[in-house]
Design a protein around this motif. Structure first.
Motif: not given
Lengths: 338, 338
Positions: B120, B144, B307
């Motif tokens: 991410a 992400p 996250l």
DNA sequence: TTGTAAGCGTTATCAC
DNA sequence: GTGATAACGCTTACAA
């Protein structure tokens, strides 16, 4: 989202994966026509090689581990900028860790890195670090490790420092020349080299000037800002307070400023101060803060250059056991002037 | 140095690699006795799993990419400290990149990360970033990405910001209440959200106070410190200079301090100043600098928490397209007082 | 409860 | 010049 890998490209192109791989790596044994076809498709599909598959095969990760004791500090930020400037030219990545001046944290970080996650380590040890067993282990694993600023002296590797002794000496002399007769020395820990060396310079300067000295003028501070504030205030209140302070670390100078303001003493009239620091706005402080500032970018760049050369198999420059000194610059400002 | 891997351990123990692997991962299907034997040897030989082999198999690297536009800045350093505080609890590593406020650099960094190097990305876009094509690509790859402070508004993801509009409004109101009638606004770029929003707050405050306003009071600055110094001085010299400055970025306030000192004007008598900044020593400056300071650690922690929850398959918290606002605190100090 | 084998994506070696 | 194959170290079906 289909994963675009070499196998996928090979299928699309009706080639073998090995051919595609060679083409992508611009191997001399692949025809120009093939290379072009491969490159074109790779670009079109935005192919990105999987770094982990590569690392697994090649036993090198193109990643450098950087460990610093404090992130909110211009010196360390500048060093990392310097490291990154060089490493990115070689396609290396930086895994950055903050040990928060905590040996246990430092050990944990090191143990993570031992698995081969990084090709090399650049670090500045925490002020708590006395045993270096965990650092020796890094070398035993064959991972190059180099130190800067706060170094582990007994580890046989290259260390980049500034002229700590000389700077400590010069800064103390400067205070003495500004009229100080009773200079205190603030440090985080006598365990670490910068503490020791800067202290040695300070002591020698006092001795050379035939000034009196008492052991308790060397103040071993804490990690916690609040405690330091109290500690510093405690020696500012009495009549026999110091008339000068040499701080071996930036954050202790900041605490000293706060402490001095709270005790209504004046800088530099009542007490003069100079500190090791890479603060960019030292000249905007009240009063402007005298600093001994390290060539931080350069230290970072030099660390990185050495590693890049060492990791480049064709050059195979070895990392010698030596200390490289890059001198600091003393910026005299009002905080230390008579 | 023999590489200690699972195969090696398995040989030593007369077991199958899979058994060793399961034992190390504390699998329920392995007997206690076996686990203990394996663990003991692993510890003795200081076995460290190869993270890249793991990443390759698992398609996740336990690594987060962090991209900031500037490293020598307390705000970003604090955010990263906040991120690290959370991620390390989950065994994640931080790959940190400095885009130096350069879109091209930013694109390059992003392209590196697209290969799966990170699970991410947390980033603050450079002030030059107008096109967001390279950022959209990240999402398309299924990686992400979340933003903080300088966000890409049109990317459907979670963004953490402070109450930029309100803070801009409040800070301007504060200057007006301190007697300012001609307030300039310093910004890096109108392209970025923080510039736009803070500017909007500034404009509305002026309008609400029925004060005059000219377009050229909004000063778009450069990246280079020197150029900014000249730029600021150029509007300080004339008689019709501003009597107040709201700086949307710390470094512009620093340049303003320098410029004002060089023009021999006095803060706050001749000109008042307040800035967005997370400088810890604002109160030690001359004069103490009024700041609007963001909850940087908290922003970092919130980014990381989101996250971590998202990457944890069992929870599978999705990353919604929304903006989360964490308010700033205005610290009024002498630089903006009447 | 443990072992066998396959595969993650890449590249080096060997063959054709 | 190109293709097949094995191997990097780890995990996980599937077998036993």
């Amino acid at each position: 989202m289909t994963k675009i890998n070499i196998k996928y490209l090979a299928e699309k192109l009706n080639m073998a994966p090995s051919t595609v791989s060679r083409a992508l790596n611009d191997s001399y044994e692949i025809s120009k026509a093939t290379k072009e076809k491969v490159m074109a498709l790779a670009k079109e599909l935005n192919y990105q090689p999987n770094p982990y598959a590569r690392s697994l095969r090649a036993h090198r990760s193109k990643t450098i581990g950087v460990i610093i004791p404090e992130r909110i500090n211009n010196f360390f930020a500048q060093v990392i900028d310097g490291i990154e400037e060089i490493t990115q030219q070689y396609g290396y990545h930086l895994l950055v860790y903050n040990s928060h001046e905590d040996v246990e944290q430092e050990k944990k970080i090191i143990s993570y890195l031992l698995g081969g996650r990084v090709d090399a380590i650049v670090m500045s040890v925490s002020s708590q670090t006395s045993s270096t067993e965990h650092l020796e282990q890094v070398l035993r694993q064959g991972i190059p490790i180099i130190f800067f600023d706060r170094i582990a002296q007994n580890i046989p590797t290259t260390k980049f420092i500034t002229n700590d002794y000389q700077s400590g000496f010069d800064a103390t002399m400067h205070l003495i020349q500004s009229g100080c007769r009773k200079i205190y020395f603030l440090l985080l820990s006598k365990e670490i080299t910068i503490g020791k060396e800067r202290l040695r310079g300070y002591l020698d300067a006092i001795k050379a000037s035939n000034l009196p000295f008492l052991e308790n003028w060397v103040i071993q501070c804490y990690q916690e800002e609040k405690k330091n504030l109290e500690l510093i205030k405690s020696f500012l209140y009495p009549m026999d307070r110091p008339d000068g302070i040499l701080s071996s670390v930036e954050k202790l100078a900041i605490s000293a400023y706060h402490a001095i303001k709270q005790t209504k003493l004046r800088i530099p009239e009542d007490i003069k101060l100079i500190t090791f620091s890479n603060l960019k706005i030292a000249d905007l402080m009240n009063p402007p803060l005298s600093t001994i500032s390290q060539p931080a970018y350069e230290i970072g760049r030099e660390c990185a250059k050495l590693l890049m050369n060492n990791l480049n198999k064709s050059k195979q420059i070895s990392i010698e056991d030596k200390v490289i000194t890059i001198p600091s610059v003393i910026h005299v400002r009002s905080s230390s002037c008579s």
